[in-house]
Structure formats: C-alpha cells, structure tokens
Design an enzyme around this catalytic site. Sequence first.
Site, PDB file in Angstrom:
ATOM      1  N   ASP A  32       0.881  -1.181   0.000  1.00  0.00           N
ATOM      2  CA  ASP A  32       0.000   0.000   0.000  1.00  0.00           C
ATOM      3  C   ASP A  32       0.913   1.224   0.000  1.00  0.00           C
ATOM      4  OD1 ASP A  32      -3.227   0.456   1.086  1.00  0.00           O
ATOM      5  OD2 ASP A  32      -1.861   2.170   1.100  1.00  0.00           O
ATOM      6  N   ARG A 153     -28.684 -14.367  -4.840  1.00  0.00           N
ATOM      7  CA  ARG A 153     -28.945 -15.739  -4.367  1.00  0.00           C
ATOM      8  C   ARG A 153     -29.438 -15.734  -2.924  1.00  0.00           C
ATOM      9  NH1 ARG A 153     -23.551 -17.903  -5.015  1.00  0.00           N
ATOM     10  NH2 ARG A 153     -24.294 -19.652  -3.801  1.00  0.00           N
ATOM     11  N   HIS A 175     -20.729  -4.298 -13.059  1.00  0.00           N
ATOM     12  CA  HIS A 175     -20.806  -4.337 -11.597  1.00  0.00           C
ATOM     13  C   HIS A 175     -21.159  -2.904 -11.192  1.00  0.00           C
ATOM     14  CE1 HIS A 175     -20.096  -4.774  -7.387  1.00  0.00           C
ATOM     15  NE2 HIS A 175     -19.094  -3.925  -7.398  1.00  0.00           N
TER      16      HIS A 175
HETATM   17  P1  NAD Z   1      -9.965   2.314   1.385  1.00  0.00           P
HETATM   18  O1  NAD Z   1      -9.944   3.785   1.218  1.00  0.00           O
HETATM   19  O2  NAD Z   1     -10.286   1.736   2.707  1.00  0.00           O
HETATM   20  O3  NAD Z   1      -8.558   1.716   0.936  1.00  0.00           O
HETATM   21  C1  NAD Z   1      -7.945   2.030  -0.262  1.00  0.00           C
HETATM   22  C2  NAD Z   1      -6.446   1.791  -0.090  1.00  0.00           C
HETATM   23  O4  NAD Z   1      -5.813   1.956  -1.371  1.00  0.00           O
HETATM   24  C3  NAD Z   1      -5.777   2.794   0.875  1.00  0.00           C
HETATM   25  O5  NAD Z   1      -5.095   2.080   1.903  1.00  0.00           O
HETATM   26  C4  NAD Z   1      -4.816   3.562  -0.008  1.00  0.00           C
HETATM   27  O6  NAD Z   1      -3.630   3.975   0.648  1.00  0.00           O
HETATM   28  C5  NAD Z   1      -4.531   2.544  -1.118  1.00  0.00           C
HETATM   29  N1  NAD Z   1      -4.032   3.147  -2.355  1.00  0.00           N
HETATM   30  C6  NAD Z   1      -4.536   4.225  -3.015  1.00  0.00           C
HETATM   31  N2  NAD Z   1      -3.792   4.470  -4.115  1.00  0.00           N
HETATM   32  C7  NAD Z   1      -2.827   3.511  -4.160  1.00  0.00           C
HETATM   33  C8  NAD Z   1      -1.776   3.222  -5.065  1.00  0.00           C
HETATM   34  N3  NAD Z   1      -1.565   3.981  -6.154  1.00  0.00           N
HETATM   35  N4  NAD Z   1      -0.968   2.165  -4.805  1.00  0.00           N
HETATM   36  C9  NAD Z   1      -1.183   1.389  -3.715  1.00  0.00           C
HETATM   37  N5  NAD Z   1      -2.161   1.624  -2.807  1.00  0.00           N
HETATM   38  C10 NAD Z   1      -2.973   2.672  -3.036  1.00  0.00           C
HETATM   39  O7  NAD Z   1     -10.966   1.747   0.263  1.00  0.00           O
HETATM   40  P2  NAD Z   1     -11.676   0.310   0.261  1.00  0.00           P
HETATM   41  O8  NAD Z   1     -12.977   0.400   0.960  1.00  0.00           O
HETATM   42  O9  NAD Z   1     -10.664  -0.693   0.700  1.00  0.00           O
HETATM   43  O10 NAD Z   1     -12.012   0.144  -1.311  1.00  0.00           O
HETATM   44  C11 NAD Z   1     -10.984  -0.127  -2.245  1.00  0.00           C
HETATM   45  C12 NAD Z   1     -11.596  -0.268  -3.643  1.00  0.00           C
HETATM   46  O11 NAD Z   1     -12.396  -1.451  -3.706  1.00  0.00           O
HETATM   47  C13 NAD Z   1     -12.532   0.886  -4.024  1.00  0.00           C
HETATM   48  O12 NAD Z   1     -12.331   1.252  -5.369  1.00  0.00           O
HETATM   49  C14 NAD Z   1     -13.914   0.289  -3.829  1.00  0.00           C
HETATM   50  O13 NAD Z   1     -14.901   0.943  -4.585  1.00  0.00           O
HETATM   51  C15 NAD Z   1     -13.650  -1.122  -4.300  1.00  0.00           C
HETATM   52  N6  NAD Z   1     -14.657  -2.122  -3.953  1.00  0.00           N
HETATM   53  C16 NAD Z   1     -14.985  -3.002  -4.908  1.00  0.00           C
HETATM   54  C17 NAD Z   1     -15.946  -3.969  -4.661  1.00  0.00           C
HETATM   55  C18 NAD Z   1     -16.308  -4.939  -5.766  1.00  0.00           C
HETATM   56  O14 NAD Z   1     -17.310  -5.673  -5.668  1.00  0.00           O
HETATM   57  N7  NAD Z   1     -15.544  -5.008  -6.830  1.00  0.00           N
HETATM   58  C19 NAD Z   1     -16.576  -4.044  -3.405  1.00  0.00           C
HETATM   59  C20 NAD Z   1     -16.187  -3.130  -2.428  1.00  0.00           C
HETATM   60  C21 NAD Z   1     -15.226  -2.164  -2.713  1.00  0.00           C
END
Ligand code: NAD
Length: 311
Positions: A32, A153, A175
């Site tokens: 991170d 589901r 999604h």
């Molecule tokens: P969060 O803010 O808690 O964590 C994000 C992390 O990413 C932070 O720790 C930050 O420091 C890190 N980060 C940002 N830029 C970075 C980079 N360039 N390199 C490395 N690390 C970096 O957010 P979260 O709640 O953990 O969500 C993360 C992502 O997952 C979001 O885009 C969210 O929308 C997505 N998400 C997707 C689904 C899905 O079904 N696909 C479900 C939930 C969340």
Amino acid sequence: MKIAIIGIGSVGSAVATAVKNTGLAHEIVLYDTDGVRARAAAEDLGHAAAFSFDIKITAASNYRAIRGSEIVIISAGANQKPGETRMDLLHKNAAVIRDIVPRVMANVDNKNVKLVIVTNPLDVMVMLAQKLSKLPAARVIGTGTMLDSARLRVILSRTLSVSPQSVNAYVLGEHGDSSIVAWNCATIGAIGLKDFCKQTKTPMTDTTRATIEHRVHTAAYEIIRGRGATWDGIAGAVADLVRSIANDENRILTVSAVDGVGAKAIAMSMPRIVGAGGATKMLVPQMDKNESSGLRRSGNIIRKNFDNIGK
Ligand code: NAD
C-alpha cells in the site's frame, strides 16, 4: 502459491484475511502507498495466522517484493462515499490503476500471472488493467458481479426458503447500477424458477421480481450508509475466485473480463469458466428480449466510460 495484494484498506485487509483462510497461499505480500498501514495489517494478520496455517505474511516497501506472485489482487483506490456511484470514482481510480499495473508487470512473470481486479468502477478498471498489462484477456479478471450474484442468491433463498447453494441465479453486465438479473435462466436446484414457484406455491409476480432486483442494486448503498464501506462480501468473492484459480476448479463464476477487440472490446460480467488459466471461456445464457437489451445497454455504458478516461 504466492499471492500479492495491492491496496490494504478496508477491502484489501478483509481480502487478505479471507485469502489466508483458504489455506491455499504459502506467502501473502501486502503493498500500500501507506506503508505504515500495510505493515500493521501484515503484523496483525501474521498473529492471526499463528492460529491457523503456516504462512508467511509480509508488507512490501516496494514492488520487488511481489516477485514470484502467481496472483496479484488489486484493491487499491478510492471507495464510494454515501450517495456516490461507482462510476463517480472513474478518473480518480483510473490514475491509481495507471500507477499500479506497470509496476506490477515489471516484477511478475507475465507468462503465468493472473491479475484480479477489485477496484471500482470495476469493468472499466479491468479494461484499463488489461490494456496496460498487455496480458491475455483471460488473465485479467474482475470480481465483477460475483458479489451481486451472491446478493441475489441470498435474497432469493430467503424468499423461497431454500439454501443459497441451491439457487443458480446470475446478475450480469456492469458491476454497477446498470447490471441485469438474468431471470430467464434462473434455476432452483434442477428446476426452473417459475416451475419451482408453481410447485411450492410461492408467488413470484413482476412486482416481486422488480423489488428483488432493486434490493440487489441498492445493497452496496445500504451497507455503505450503515458501516461506511463494504468489505466482507467482496472478500468472500475474491477468496472464492482465488480458490477456483489456485485449484484449477473450472467453476462457473460471473466474473468480468475483456471480450472483443479494438473499439468493440468491452469487459463485463458473464458466466465464465475459471481455472488455472484464468477466465478462459465465456458462456451466454438464454435471455429474453428485455434482458438482452438491458445487457447491451450495460455494455454500452461501460464502453463509453472507458472511452472517457482517454489513453
Ligand atoms: P480504502 O480507502 O479503505 O482503501 C484504499 C487503499 O488503497 C488505501 O489504503 C490507499 O492507501 C490505497 N491506495 C490508493 N492508491 C494507491 C496506489 N496507487 N498504490 C497502492 N495503494 C494505493 O478503500 P476500500 O474500501 O478498501 O475500497 C478499495 C476499492 O475497492 C474501491 O475502489 C472500492 O470501490 C472497491 N470495492 C470493490 C468492490 C467490488 O465488488 N468489486 C466491493 C467493495 C469495494
């Protein structure tokens, strides 16, 4: 198997726990940009691992530490704030994927690695990651509507009083807000949904279906309103996906991957066979006219947003 997770926020931390609990990784590397956060997560998870598997969990201070990873999970980037849609994250998170993917590719074996994309807006990020990585489409896999399908589901299982394991029903497309429920091909055990409802005398009117579809679409918004973000459901989906790849299970999962080439390429969720080679085969279920046109609309939204982020 060595697995790297990039982005150790709410989602990345929950994903790390769920992947650890599969017992399939001998090593998990966490990266991170907030190194303090990644180190703390690795410590905490390492302590938890002492109660379960013999597994090495480390925090990486740079991308060299991910060398040898067969699966790289990208869960970095901004999450939705209450009221925001996934597409609202488009430009912010495109910059994050542009930062991460070249660094990952400089440090992994591109003949074997699979990228698992979690960052939203999911399908556009899959398209971008595939373009930047130049990996075959089958090996850049978005969790897609695995989570939405799980939500469907669960809701159906409660409505019909059967286990979610016996509900074969899929959410397809983006999604996001334009996803569709493929009602036409839903089965309960070996029986079509309509027939099941008839035999069990469970009413399933158009209104019931519309309400269920609405609940699937708004599930994430409700959870974000209540606890600020969502993480447990997606962590379960990622662990399931990792299991299918690591064990070469060839399960059928609604993951997102790029299909088509050039200006016609789109990543969206369809049922796909997922095994050691990634998401190798897309399957097209029988849909009615409304479902097919909804799916086309969903694909057009994804493509338009991909075109919006430029080169
Ligand atoms: P969060 O803010 O808690 O964590 C994000 C992390 O990413 C932070 O720790 C930050 O420091 C890190 N980060 C940002 N830029 C970075 C980079 N360039 N390199 C490395 N690390 C970096 O957010 P979260 O709640 O953990 O969500 C993360 C992502 O997952 C979001 O885009 C969210 O929308 C997505 N998400 C997707 C689904 C899905 O079904 N696909 C479900 C939930 C969340």
